[in-house]
Design a protein around this motif. Structure first.
Motif, PDB file in Angstrom:
ATOM      1  N   TRP A 180     -43.132  28.712  44.801  1.00 44.66           N
ATOM      2  CA  TRP A 180     -41.731  29.060  45.033  1.00 44.66           C
ATOM      3  C   TRP A 180     -40.825  28.122  44.235  1.00 44.66           C
ATOM      4  CZ3 TRP A 180     -40.532  33.532  47.055  1.00 44.66           C
ATOM      5  CH2 TRP A 180     -41.457  34.163  47.893  1.00 44.66           C
TER       6      TRP A 180
ATOM      7  N   ILE B  58     -34.630  31.502  47.280  1.00 48.39           N
ATOM      8  CA  ILE B  58     -35.791  31.046  46.521  1.00 48.39           C
ATOM      9  C   ILE B  58     -36.456  32.280  45.928  1.00 48.39           C
ATOM     10  CG2 ILE B  58     -36.117  28.927  47.845  1.00 48.39           C
ATOM     11  CD1 ILE B  58     -38.487  30.293  49.280  1.00 48.39           C
ATOM     12  N   GLU B  59     -37.250  32.071  44.889  1.00 42.19           N
ATOM     13  CA  GLU B  59     -37.871  33.202  44.207  1.00 42.19           C
ATOM     14  C   GLU B  59     -39.194  32.791  43.589  1.00 42.19           C
ATOM     15  OE1 GLU B  59     -34.828  34.306  41.398  1.00 42.19           O
ATOM     16  OE2 GLU B  59     -35.292  32.643  40.066  1.00 42.19           O
ATOM     17  N   GLN B  60     -39.930  33.806  43.127  1.00 46.19           N
ATOM     18  CA  GLN B  60     -41.214  33.545  42.480  1.00 46.19           C
ATOM     19  C   GLN B  60     -41.513  34.658  41.489  1.00 46.19           C
ATOM     20  OE1 GLN B  60     -45.852  33.177  43.831  1.00 46.19           O
ATOM     21  NE2 GLN B  60     -44.337  32.213  45.131  1.00 46.19           N
TER      22      GLN B  60
ATOM     23  N   MET C 264     -41.328  33.710  54.147  1.00 45.56           N
ATOM     24  CA  MET C 264     -42.282  33.309  53.108  1.00 45.56           C
ATOM     25  C   MET C 264     -43.637  33.972  53.324  1.00 45.56           C
ATOM     26  SD  MET C 264     -41.268  29.299  52.577  1.00 45.56           S
ATOM     27  CE  MET C 264     -42.603  28.960  51.438  1.00 45.56           C
TER      28      MET C 264
ATOM     29  N   ALA D 131     -38.745  24.218  50.051  1.00 47.68           N
ATOM     30  CA  ALA D 131     -38.468  25.657  50.041  1.00 47.68           C
ATOM     31  C   ALA D 131     -37.783  26.073  51.341  1.00 47.68           C
ATOM     32  CB  ALA D 131     -39.761  26.444  49.842  1.00 47.68           C
TER      33      ALA D 131
ATOM     34  N   TYR E  97     -41.905  23.537  40.899  1.00 47.04           N
ATOM     35  CA  TYR E  97     -42.220  24.238  42.149  1.00 47.04           C
ATOM     36  C   TYR E  97     -41.807  23.424  43.367  1.00 47.04           C
ATOM     37  CZ  TYR E  97     -44.689  27.004  38.789  1.00 47.04           C
ATOM     38  OH  TYR E  97     -44.975  27.778  37.697  1.00 47.04           O
TER      39      TYR E  97
END
Length: 135
Positions: free
Chosen positions: A107, A19-21, A93, A9, A3
């Motif tokens: 993230w 970026i991703e989650q 974000m 980030a 992370y």
């Protein structure tokens, strides 16, 4: 460490990197799916995109962008619901987190959400979102 800290980030976004989650389960028991959110840099700011795909993966197939959309009949290759476009990284974000249930400290760089998907598969595909970093 999987992370990204907030400065990393934000730095990735400023350098033009997405970026991703991974967000967890979606769909129904008859048609299981998964969700993940992505923030993509674009020429005029940042695009927040929510992806919902069929859960067709497993231990050996976890490339999320290869999963078919959960509710799409047109077979689009590039799918996702555009949530917002913002001018700055912190706003992107914040909107992603408020709109999708994403968690501030989870993230990852683009392409790494598949590792969280693998954790999800190994945990038996729970119906609740991940709350803590896997050990």
């Amino acid at each position: 460490m999987r992370y990204l800290t907030e400065p990393f980030a934000l730095g990735a976004l400023r350098r033009g990197r997405a970026i991703e989650q991974f967000l967890g389960a979606a769909g129904t028991p008859e048609k299981p799916g998964i969700r993940w959110v992505e923030i993509r840099p674009k020429a005029s700011g940042y695009l927040v995109v929510l992806h919902t795909a069929e859960d067709v993966g497993g231990e050996h197939f976890r490339d999320l962008v290869e999963f078919p959309p959960l509710d799409s009949d047109d077979g689009e290759e590039d799918f996702g619901q555009e949530i917002a476009t913002t001018e700055d990284e912190p706003s992107a974000m914040a909107i992603a987190e408020a709109s999708t249930g994403a968690v501030h400290h989870r993230w990852v760089n683009a392409g790494i959400a598949q590792d969280d998907y693998l954790d999800f598969v190994r945990a038996g595909r729970p119906t609740y979102p991940p709350a803590t970093e896997p050990s």
